[in-house]
Design a protein around this motif. Structure first.
Motif, PDB file in Angstrom:
ATOM      1  N   GLU A  48      26.898  -1.823 -47.224  1.00 17.46           N
ATOM      2  CA  GLU A  48      27.028  -1.725 -45.768  1.00 17.46           C
ATOM      3  C   GLU A  48      28.328  -1.018 -45.404  1.00 17.46           C
ATOM      4  O   GLU A  48      28.354  -0.123 -44.552  1.00 17.46           O
ATOM      5  CB  GLU A  48      26.984  -3.121 -45.157  1.00 17.46           C
ATOM      6  N   ARG A  49      29.421  -1.422 -46.051  1.00 19.16           N
ATOM      7  CA  ARG A  49      30.726  -0.828 -45.770  1.00 19.16           C
ATOM      8  C   ARG A  49      30.704   0.676 -46.054  1.00 19.16           C
ATOM      9  O   ARG A  49      31.155   1.485 -45.235  1.00 19.16           O
ATOM     10  CB  ARG A  49      31.795  -1.528 -46.614  1.00 19.16           C
ATOM     11  N   GLU A  53      31.097   3.700 -43.206  1.00 19.53           N
ATOM     12  CA  GLU A  53      32.214   4.637 -43.325  1.00 19.53           C
ATOM     13  C   GLU A  53      31.702   6.076 -43.397  1.00 19.53           C
ATOM     14  O   GLU A  53      32.278   6.984 -42.788  1.00 19.53           O
ATOM     15  CB  GLU A  53      33.048   4.310 -44.561  1.00 19.53           C
ATOM     16  N   ARG A  54      30.624   6.282 -44.154  1.00 18.22           N
ATOM     17  CA  ARG A  54      30.075   7.635 -44.285  1.00 18.22           C
ATOM     18  C   ARG A  54      29.537   8.129 -42.944  1.00 18.22           C
ATOM     19  O   ARG A  54      29.754   9.281 -42.559  1.00 18.22           O
ATOM     20  CB  ARG A  54      28.958   7.647 -45.332  1.00 18.22           C
ATOM     21  N   LEU A  55      28.848   7.264 -42.211  1.00 18.01           N
ATOM     22  CA  LEU A  55      28.317   7.641 -40.902  1.00 18.01           C
ATOM     23  C   LEU A  55      29.444   7.992 -39.931  1.00 18.01           C
ATOM     24  O   LEU A  55      29.344   8.969 -39.181  1.00 18.01           O
ATOM     25  CB  LEU A  55      27.472   6.504 -40.331  1.00 18.01           C
ATOM     26  N   ALA A  56      30.513   7.197 -39.951  1.00 16.59           N
ATOM     27  CA  ALA A  56      31.648   7.472 -39.062  1.00 16.59           C
ATOM     28  C   ALA A  56      32.271   8.827 -39.388  1.00 16.59           C
ATOM     29  O   ALA A  56      32.677   9.570 -38.487  1.00 16.59           O
ATOM     30  CB  ALA A  56      32.683   6.364 -39.176  1.00 16.59           C
ATOM     31  N   SER A  57      32.324   9.169 -40.673  1.00 11.88           N
ATOM     32  CA  SER A  57      32.920  10.445 -41.070  1.00 11.88           C
ATOM     33  C   SER A  57      32.049  11.639 -40.688  1.00 11.88           C
ATOM     34  O   SER A  57      32.550  12.753 -40.526  1.00 11.88           O
ATOM     35  CB  SER A  57      33.176  10.458 -42.582  1.00 11.88           C
ATOM     36  N   SER A  67      29.892   3.120 -30.688  1.00 11.66           N
ATOM     37  CA  SER A  67      28.490   3.163 -30.260  1.00 11.66           C
ATOM     38  C   SER A  67      27.586   3.572 -31.416  1.00 11.66           C
ATOM     39  O   SER A  67      26.498   3.013 -31.604  1.00 11.66           O
ATOM     40  CB  SER A  67      28.322   4.141 -29.093  1.00 11.66           C
ATOM     41  N   LEU A  68      28.039   4.551 -32.206  1.00 11.91           N
ATOM     42  CA  LEU A  68      27.243   4.985 -33.364  1.00 11.91           C
ATOM     43  C   LEU A  68      27.046   3.837 -34.341  1.00 11.91           C
ATOM     44  O   LEU A  68      25.914   3.591 -34.809  1.00 11.91           O
ATOM     45  CB  LEU A  68      27.943   6.153 -34.057  1.00 11.91           C
ATOM     46  N   LEU A  69      28.123   3.122 -34.653  1.00 15.83           N
ATOM     47  CA  LEU A  69      28.017   2.028 -35.619  1.00 15.83           C
ATOM     48  C   LEU A  69      27.178   0.881 -35.072  1.00 15.83           C
ATOM     49  O   LEU A  69      26.449   0.230 -35.822  1.00 15.83           O
ATOM     50  CB  LEU A  69      29.414   1.540 -36.004  1.00 15.83           C
ATOM     51  N   ALA A  70      27.249   0.625 -33.759  1.00 16.21           N
ATOM     52  CA  ALA A  70      26.421  -0.431 -33.153  1.00 16.21           C
ATOM     53  C   ALA A  70      24.940  -0.079 -33.268  1.00 16.21           C
ATOM     54  O   ALA A  70      24.101  -0.944 -33.564  1.00 16.21           O
ATOM     55  CB  ALA A  70      26.815  -0.630 -31.689  1.00 16.21           C
ATOM     56  N   ILE A  71      24.604   1.196 -33.038  1.00 20.08           N
ATOM     57  CA  ILE A  71      23.213   1.643 -33.171  1.00 20.08           C
ATOM     58  C   ILE A  71      22.740   1.442 -34.603  1.00 20.08           C
ATOM     59  O   ILE A  71      21.633   0.938 -34.869  1.00 20.08           O
ATOM     60  CB  ILE A  71      23.085   3.120 -32.748  1.00 20.08           C
TER      61      ILE A  71
END
Length: 354
Positions: A48-49, A53-57, A67-71
């Motif tokens: 999960e971590r 992290e990859r999505l945020a980057s 908002s992206l991480l909440a989705i």
């Protein structure tokens, strides 16, 4: 551009999103089948971590990071539900901050089970009635949550993740502020709003109850009464909100622990929690902490709790940076054990993304 053309563009993108979400879920379902066959945990905090992290980057905006991480937490929750439905116990009832933390951490794809006390959350996980539990451990204003520390020492469960929840307190009442004569809430919110209450409701009586939801129930029955609770409580009451964000500390955050039964693999940025008791001698605590310094280990928390022996003996709770499989952590813990009358490792888990 014409608004209909813009909407048509959104419709086309939505069609692709739905198709790709279902393809993602099909893959997640296959992963779940593999995990079941190989007796692996469905929820893997280190994965999960890494994913978050990859999505945020990858995010270039205009969608903000939170908002992206909440989705994606909801997408991951739906995927976990397809792998195998999970149950998560939390300190209830519904509408509390523990309920909010469980929702934000696990999403709405899991079965949430309210428990009457923190010890009951541990019991639900220990007996298998719940896969995981969500319990508060410390607040930036009021400090540690002692029932959680006590349950950690006596339970066989492990810490598998942590979660930080920003806490905003609201005042609910059917009466305007000048007419409020009684304020109900859990001891933690009352403590977090002490300065506001003294400045604005100095003539009111402040009464501690078992939960913020219980406070709402009592305030609903009485005139000139109010309750302090979080935003989620608004879904469970018709009481108006008469004041918002009344917490004294703008950085009011509660740290929660996710408890389970499995051990995590290193994520590359972990935290380890443990506790120990010492033989009664001069300089014992100083000597006990020396291995952390000698092995260049950062300590992020230390708290003490009296043991229930009645002899003024203490148990020390410590958080350190690193994973228990790291050579320096393993060596430091081995040295620490030599000076301890009691030692327990609660678990290593990914450090929260703040």
């Amino acid at each position: 551009m014409d608004i209909e053309k813009l909407r048509a563009g959104i419709d086309a993108i939505d069609q692709d999103i739905v198709r790709m979400l279902n393809e993602r879920c099909r893959l997640a379902k296959e992963i779940g089948e593999w995990k079941m066959k190989n007796n692996q945990p469905i929820y893997v905090p280190e994965r999960e971590r890494a994913l978050l992290e990859r999505l945020a980057s990858l995010n270039d905006g205009p969608l903000d990071r939170d908002s992206l991480l909440a989705i994606y937490r909801e997408i991951m929750s739906a995927s976990i539900k397809l792998e195998r439905p999970l149950s998560v116990a939390f300190l209830g009832p519904e509408g509390t901050f523990s309920h909010q933390a469980a929702l934000e951490k696990f999403g709405r794809g899991v079965l949430l089970q309210p428990a009457a006390a923190i010890a009951d959350v541990f019991g639900a996980v220990e007996t298998g009635r719940a896969d995981y539990g969500m319990v508060p451990v410390e607040n930036t204003t009021e400090g540690v949550v002692n029932p959680t520390l006590d349950s950690l020492t006596s339970s066989s469960v492990r810490i598998v993740a942590e979660f930080n929840l920003p806490i905003h307190q609201l005042l609910y009442s059917a009466s305007p502020l000048p007419e409020i004569r009684c304020v109900y809430s859990h001891p933690q919110p009352l403590g977090q709003c002490r300065e506001y209450l003294q400045a604005n409701l100095r003539n009111a009586t402040f009464i501690e109850v078992t939960s913020t939801v219980r406070a709402i129930e009592l305030a609903e029955r009485e005139t000139e009464a109010a309750a302090i609770a979080g935003r989620l409580a608004a879904d469970h009451t018709d009481l108006p909100i008469v004041a918002e964000n009344i917490e004294d500390n703008a950085r009011n955050i509660t740290r929660f622990l996710v408890i389970g039964k499995h051990e995590n693999q290193p994520s590359g940025d972990d935290k380890t929690s443990l506790c120990f008791s010492l033989h009664d001698r001069a300089g014992a605590l100083y000597d006990a902490l020396r291995p952390f310094r000698n092995h260049n280990i950062s300590m992020t928390m230390i708290e003490s709790r009296p043991l229930k022996s009645g002899h003024w003996e203490y148990c020390f709770f410590v958080d350190i940076l690193g994973h228990c499989q790291d050579p320096n952590i393993a060596a430091a813990c081995a040295e620490l054990k030599e000076d301890c009358s009691f030692f327990k490792l609660f678990g290593s888990y990914p450090r929260v993304i703040s």
